[in-house]
Design a protein around this motif. Structure first.
Motif, mmCIF file in Angstrom:
data_model
loop_
_atom_site.group_PDB
_atom_site.id
_atom_site.type_symbol
_atom_site.label_atom_id
_atom_site.label_comp_id
_atom_site.label_asym_id
_atom_site.label_seq_id
_atom_site.Cartn_x
_atom_site.Cartn_y
_atom_site.Cartn_z
ATOM 1 N N ALA A 65 0.724 -1.111 0.529
ATOM 2 C CA ALA A 65 -0.209 0.177 0.073
ATOM 3 C C ALA A 65 0.973 0.519 -0.076
ATOM 4 O O ALA A 65 0.564 1.818 -0.833
ATOM 5 N N GLU A 66 1.889 1.153 0.775
ATOM 6 C CA GLU A 66 2.577 2.758 0.861
ATOM 7 C C GLU A 66 3.944 3.034 -0.501
ATOM 8 O O GLU A 66 3.399 3.508 -0.800
ATOM 9 N N VAL A 126 2.324 1.721 -2.946
ATOM 10 C CA VAL A 126 1.283 2.179 -4.366
ATOM 11 C C VAL A 126 1.221 3.640 -4.295
ATOM 12 O O VAL A 126 1.104 4.152 -5.283
ATOM 13 N N GLN A 127 0.427 3.962 -3.219
ATOM 14 C CA GLN A 127 0.707 5.517 -2.829
ATOM 15 C C GLN A 127 1.590 6.738 -3.232
ATOM 16 O O GLN A 127 1.461 7.724 -3.537
ATOM 17 N N LYS A 128 3.253 6.226 -2.742
ATOM 18 C CA LYS A 128 4.488 7.336 -3.367
ATOM 19 C C LYS A 128 4.685 6.967 -4.168
ATOM 20 O O LYS A 128 5.524 8.063 -4.839
ATOM 21 N N ASN A 179 2.289 6.568 -7.009
ATOM 22 C CA ASN A 179 0.733 6.744 -7.817
ATOM 23 C C ASN A 179 1.216 5.852 -8.986
ATOM 24 O O ASN A 179 0.881 6.085 -9.759
ATOM 25 N N ASP A 205 -1.390 3.778 -10.597
ATOM 26 C CA ASP A 205 -3.099 3.536 -11.092
ATOM 27 C C ASP A 205 -3.773 2.282 -10.662
ATOM 28 O O ASP A 205 -4.754 2.309 -10.729
ATOM 29 N N LEU A 209 -6.519 -2.651 0.769
ATOM 30 C CA LEU A 209 -5.762 -1.597 -0.863
ATOM 31 C C LEU A 209 -6.878 -0.004 -0.440
ATOM 32 O O LEU A 209 -6.205 0.116 -0.804
ATOM 33 N N TYR A 235 -7.684 2.863 0.872
ATOM 34 C CA TYR A 235 -5.974 4.024 0.578
ATOM 35 C C TYR A 235 -6.816 4.341 -0.692
ATOM 36 O O TYR A 235 -6.285 4.953 -1.466
ATOM 37 N N ASN A 236 -8.043 3.922 -1.116
ATOM 38 C CA ASN A 236 -8.817 4.402 -2.024
ATOM 39 C C ASN A 236 -7.732 3.463 -3.497
ATOM 40 O O ASN A 236 -7.490 4.587 -4.418
ATOM 41 N N ILE A 237 -7.395 2.773 -3.297
ATOM 42 C CA ILE A 237 -6.369 2.367 -4.234
ATOM 43 C C ILE A 237 -7.509 1.400 -5.648
ATOM 44 O O ILE A 237 -8.201 0.597 -5.019
#
Ligand code: AMP
Ligand code: GLY
Length: 419
Positions: free
Chosen positions: A57-58, A60-62, A64, A66, A84, A87-89
């Motif tokens: 998750a980290e 993916v967020q760092k 970006n 999609d 996931l 975290y809006n993934i």
């Protein structure tokens, strides 16, 4: 866009390979990946295990990312999608509740029976004596299954009552406390991998795999020694019935349970002598090695298709486009698989095989410096397309000749039913 594929098998290499063919996909990551995804242009391996949700998750967020595509069933059953999504993934793959369709055979049977779907008749037991009494009453052949995920080792197709009863003891001793005993269906198996956004469901081309280690479909069960598509046994009439009698009622039943299922519904079907499709089991993910045979035939961009599922737009998505012809995937395994086998043997000849017309998907491999080493039981999935099955089979086997590693074993009869 940037995508992340979770897993490390041939299926995941094929997913990354297909995603990267789309002009929109500029970068792909695979975690933990294998030698094939390490060497794939545009793809990079990450060090996170498939159940390391926090680090995934980290990352993916760092970075970006999609789209996350989950390959194997284990992280889905553990709730990677639920995690996931917090975290809006954007994740392609069902939630933990949806993954029960594979992780709990009793749950899946109840869901299907409630929806009037044709399945093997059976019962669930938490007690060995009751299971054995039921087996004695039903007679053999009969099938004994672990209720939960068992990495392909939880199904025993018993030819005698004694064998079935011994299987009950063995499963219970291994720690499976819940066991399904069901009618043994006869016929020919076919795999329908269908994509759904929870409302609409669209099958990919039908495929068949060879589960047994030995030629003539004999010997121990494996994860799959080869696959091919489109399987001719799945005629347009049969596919129409699968759609209306199996796939659509399954999606409706899931919705009734409050499950918004986004991902693959992989129906393992038995086509009986009467030509009727019955569900042997559902998986909540792409099949391996079926995916290695099906994706090379798909012309439609996979990222667009998966995004349409995630965003609930599958109904409006244009009809899937397929290349003409057939595809065959032959798995090269390590000697000893599905039992014990060596790792760390040097693999050569992949480039040569590709020059001869194969696409080589890697499964149990590892890149160490510039050496490609075996790292699992199923090592490679060598795939060829052809105008028909005979051509594809001839090409794939001539390509296999170029590939070599100590202890290499593969079946020489993949596709024998369709030659
Ligand atoms: P699985 O590993 O759970 O996908 O199941 C392994 C295999 O067991 C299936 O592909 C079938 O070949 C066989 N099998 C499972 N259930 C039945 C059944 N009810 N009747 C006959 N064969 C079955
Ligand atoms: N090919 C069988 C599976 O993916 O479960």
């Amino acid at each position: 866009m940037k995508v992340l594929v979770v897993g490390n098998g041939g299926r995941e290499h094929a997913l990354a390979w297909k995603l990267l063919q789309s002009p929109q996909v500029e970068q792909c990551f695979c975690t933990p990946g294998n030698g094939g995804t390490a060497l794939l242009e545009g793809c990079e391996n990450l060090p996170y295990a498939v159940d390391d949700f926090a680090n995934i998750a980290e990352f993916v967020q760092k970075n970006n990312i999609d789209l996350v595509v989950v390959g194997p069933e284990a992280p889905l059953a553990k709730g990677i999608t639920d995690y996931l999504q917090r975290y809006n993934i954007k994740v392609f793959g069902p939630t933990q509740a949806g993954a029960q369709i594979e992780s709990s055979k009793s749950w899946a049977k109840k869901l299907m029976a409630g929806a009037g779907i044709a399945i093997a008749q059976g019962e669930t037991f938490n007690n060995a004596d009751a299971a054995k009494a039921y087996i004695a009453q039903q007679g053999a052949p009969i099938v004994v299954k672990a209720d939960t995920l068992a990495a392909g080792k939880g199904v025993i197709v018993a030819q005698t009552i004694q064998e079935a009863q011994a299987a009950v003891d063995e499963l219970m001793e291994t720690g499976f406390s819940s066991i399904v005993v069901e009618e043994c269906l006869q016929g020919e198996e076919v795999s329908i991998l269908a994509l759904t956004d929870g409302k609409t469901v669209r099958p990919l081309l039908p495929a068949q795999d060879h589960k047994r280690i030995g030629e003539g479909d004999t010997g121990l069960n494996t994860g799959g020694m080869g696959a091919y598509a489109p399987a001719p046994i799945a005629t347009p009439d049969l596919l129409e019935r699968v759609q209306t009698e199996i796939l659509e009622p399954t999606v409706s039943a899931l919705r009734q349970q409050g499950i918004d299922y986004c991902g693959v519904l992989y129906a393992g079907l038995m086509v009986t002598a009467e030509g009727d499709p019955k569900v042997l089991e559902y998986n909540c993910r792409f099949g391996d090695p079926e995916t290695q045979a099906v994706l090379p035939l798909l012309e439609t961009s996979l990222d667009e298709l998966l995004m349409a599922c995630i965003e609930g737009r599958l109904e409006a998505f244009p009809p899937l486009q397929w290349y003409e012809g057939s595809a065959v995937c032959v798995v090269a395994a390590s000697e000893g698989y599905p039992g014990n086998y060596e790792k760390g043997n040097v693999i050569t000849g992949i480039k040569e095989a590709e020059k001869l017309g194969a696409t080589v998907f890697q499964a149990g491999t590892q890149l160490q410096g510039d050496r490609l080493l075996t790292d699992g039981g199923r090592v490679l999935g060598v795939t060829s397309r052809g105008k028909d099955f005979n051509t594809a089979i001839e090409t794939v086997y001539s390509c296999m000749e170029a590939i070599n590693f100590p202890g290499q074993y593969y079946r020489r009869d993949i596709g024998h039913r369709v030659r």
